[in-house]
Design an enzyme around this catalytic site. Structure first.
Site, PDB file in Angstrom:
ATOM      1  N   HIS A  47       0.821  -1.441   0.081  1.00 50.09           N
ATOM      2  CA  HIS A  47      -0.050  -0.491   0.059  1.00 50.09           C
ATOM      3  C   HIS A  47       0.856   1.607  -0.498  1.00 50.09           C
ATOM      4  O   HIS A  47       2.532   1.328   0.634  1.00 50.09           O
ATOM      5  CB  HIS A  47      -0.910  -0.020   0.861  1.00 50.09           C
TER       6      HIS A  47
ATOM      7  N   CYS B  59       3.043  -4.906   6.481  1.00 51.07           N
ATOM      8  CA  CYS B  59       2.624  -5.012   5.007  1.00 51.07           C
ATOM      9  C   CYS B  59       4.357  -4.086   4.693  1.00 51.07           C
ATOM     10  O   CYS B  59       4.967  -3.894   5.357  1.00 51.07           O
ATOM     11  CB  CYS B  59       1.997  -3.266   5.605  1.00 51.07           C
TER      12      CYS B  59
END
Length: 171
Positions: free
Chosen positions: A130, A146
């Protein structure tokens, strides 16, 4: 020193401070040689803090990324299970445990939302590739697993991949 000279120096100082504080570059990606995986695969090398999107001519687009910090990094194979623009964010249980004051949901587009402009949700765990609201974190061991990218770079990658794209995360 006259006023015009002071304003000029102030402008230069402002640019230098922005660079030192980690202002997001226009583009941090580059094309490099890479033959290890088939075209269309995403390869993340956490030790390098780099993500590679494999092209079909023995090359790849290489992007700088932020990755999982000690004890939070993971390795394995997944695929893209979701694509979202300006995603809202709810902290996973592990993050909520460490930071109980977080709200239940941080809306997409909020300057407090850690997902940035887009998210590619992975099929394994509660992980995503992201964007970020903290561009200075790119290049570090900073997340709970992440993969963080500059917002310009996640938008570039977002437009190149589809559901089911293979993602290989290496240490």
């Amino acid at each position: 020193m006259d006023l015009n000279m002071r304003l000029c120096w102030f402008g230069i100082l402002t640019v230098v401070v922005a660079i030192v504080l980690g202002t997001e570059p226009g583009s941090a990606r580059e094309v490099v040689r890479y033959n290890a995986y088939s075209a269309g695969t995403i390869v993340v090398k956490t030790s390098e803090r780099r993500l590679y999107f494999i092209l079909d001519d023995g090359k790849a687009i290489r992007y700088p990324v932020g990755v999982g910090r000690a004890g939070k990094a993971w390795a394995g194979t997944a695929f893209i299970a979701g694509k979202y623009l300006k995603p809202g964010w709810s902290a996973p249980a592990e993050i909520r445990h460490d930071k109980p004051s977080l709200p239940d949901v941080i809306p997409g587009g909020s300057s407090r939302n850690p997902m940035g402009d887009a998210a590619l949700v992975l099929s394994e765990g509660e992980y995503a590739i992201h964007g970020t609201n903290a561009p200075g974190s790119i290049g570090g061991f900073v997340s709970y697993g992440c993969i963080r990218m500059y917002n310009q770079d996640i938008m570039d990658l977002y437009n190149r991949v589809s559901f089911g794209t293979k993602v290989v995360v290496l240490r």
